[in-house]
Design a protein around this motif. Structure first.
Motif: not given
Length: 407
Positions: A272-287
């Protein structure tokens, strides 16, 4: 350098498929996008390199390999007079290129620990929609195919079915990098034997042995590689490390992490709160974020977090037992009592060190059959077409039970 001068029809050298050419500038631009480049820093096989030292290949490798096989498949179908437009070819190549873009660090661990209730497929779709905005709607058709909503069913089956392009690439690739030859299938041969009848993806009769080998290879790779007991225990420890870090963060304790990792540790993320900001942070998260945090956490004052982190860093894992039948309550309680006393933990804390579950593998699912197109023009399920009993046997779901505890 101005984009007009960039050569966008590049050729990549892949150890599994040989030379791979990038077909057009749109696909080149998608590959160059930071969202896609992140996949270079996400391993394809999670913690499997603790078992098979060569298994360090990435989701980036796999996605590019899938795109290559998809191109070959479509060209092969076109040569058999299956009408597929250039737009459809492009869309299906983009859909397979991006099918795994939503995978988090170490592939599956994040889904079960710090990003809850949202699968990597849903995150992939969010990435595709964000890219579609940037590319002015050029991914519309790719998204329709990825979601399984496109009117031509066989194109959706090439993305997701029991014999899809994804599986053809990862079985061959994972077998190559682990050195487990049992998984080595002939993707080329299977692709050459594909055809379309009544809008369904079918395989010509002469491919039957290659397809049987594919099903068996999948079963062997699951038990030998994907569900290898050391891999299972390492994956579980990784999930528990992230769960513990999130728990400490929710208690407002200080937990080291990169900016992207801290975002997911200190915020409750749900669909419900997976926003554009969340997506951009997810895109910077890796191994790299996760691994560098785990190295730091080996010094954390929390006994649970530091103990689990050391297990991964030093590869001193928990002991794991696997058997065909569930473990008895008596046996589980005996272990819990022993380690509760030894480690001085509460019942909830103990669950980080003593836990169990089951692993299952069904090599062939008759609900979504692989269809064989016979020389007489009949369409039959692989399990019936095969003259060997093995495919019939492989339709049974096999489960094993495991329990992990300190050595």
């Amino acid at each position: 350098m101005s984009s007009t001068k960039t050569n966008k029809l590049k050729i990549l050298n892949d150890p599994v498929h040989g030379l791979i050419s990038i077909p057009n500038s749109l696909i080149f631009d998608i590959i160059e996008h930071p969202f896609f480049q992140r996949l270079r820093r996400v391993t394809q096989m999670g913690m499997s390199n603790l078992v098979y030292p060569g298994a360090n290949h990435t989701r980036y490798h796999h996605a590019i390999g899938c795109m290559h096989l998809m191109q070959k498949t479509i060209r092969g179908l076109q040569s058999k007079n299956v009408l597929i437009s250039e737009d459809e070819l492009n869309a299906v190549c983009i859909a397979i290129l991006l099918h795994d873009i939503g995978h988090g660090a170490f592939s599956h661990a994040l889904e079960h620990s710090i990003v809850n209730g949202i699968s990597h497929e849903e995150i992939s779709l969010k990435f595709m929609r964000a890219l579609n905005k940037e590319f002015n709607g050029e991914l519309d058709l790719a998204i329709e195919i990825f979601e399984g909503n496109y009117k031509r069913k066989f194109l959706c089956q090439l993305i997701s079915s029991q014999l899809d392009i994804d599986r053809l690439d990862y079985l061959q690739r994972d077998s190559f990098y682990t050195g487990v030859t049992e998984g080595n299938i002939s993707a080329e041969r299977i692709i050459t034997m594909m055809n379309v009848v009544d809008d369904e993806l079918v395989l010509e009769q002469k491919s039957i042995y290659s397809v049987e080998k594919f099903v068996i290879a999948r079963r062997l790779m699951y038990w030998q590689v994907y569900l290898h007991k050391t891999g299972v225990v390492a994956e579980n420890i990784l999930v528990n490390i992230l769960k513990r870090a999130k728990e400490l963060a929710s208690q407002k304790k200080d937990v080291f992490g990169s900016r992207a990792l801290r975002y997911f540790l200190y915020n409750e993320i749900s669909p419900s709160n997976f926003s554009k900001t969340t997506l951009n942070n997810f895109a910077k998260l890796d191994d790299y974020d996760v691994l560098s945090a785990i190295k730091e956490w080996t010094h954390h004052e929390d006994f649970i977090l530091s103990s689990l982190a050391k297990m991964i860093i030093d590869r001193k894992l928990l002991k794991i037992e696997i058997q065909e039948k569930p473990f008895t309550e008596v046996y589980i309680n005996k272990l819990k009592t022993k380690y509760k006393k030894e480690l001085g933990l509460t019942d909830t804390e103990l669950e980080y060190f003593v836990f169990g579950d089951r692993i299952s593998n069904q090599a062939y699912n008759t609900d979504k059959p692989i269809i064989i197109f016979t020389k007489k023009g009949k369409l039959i399920d692989l399990a019936k077409a095969s003259d060997q009993l093995n495919v019939q046997v492989l339709t049974k779901k096999v489960s094993k039970y495991y329990i992990c505890y300190p050595k």
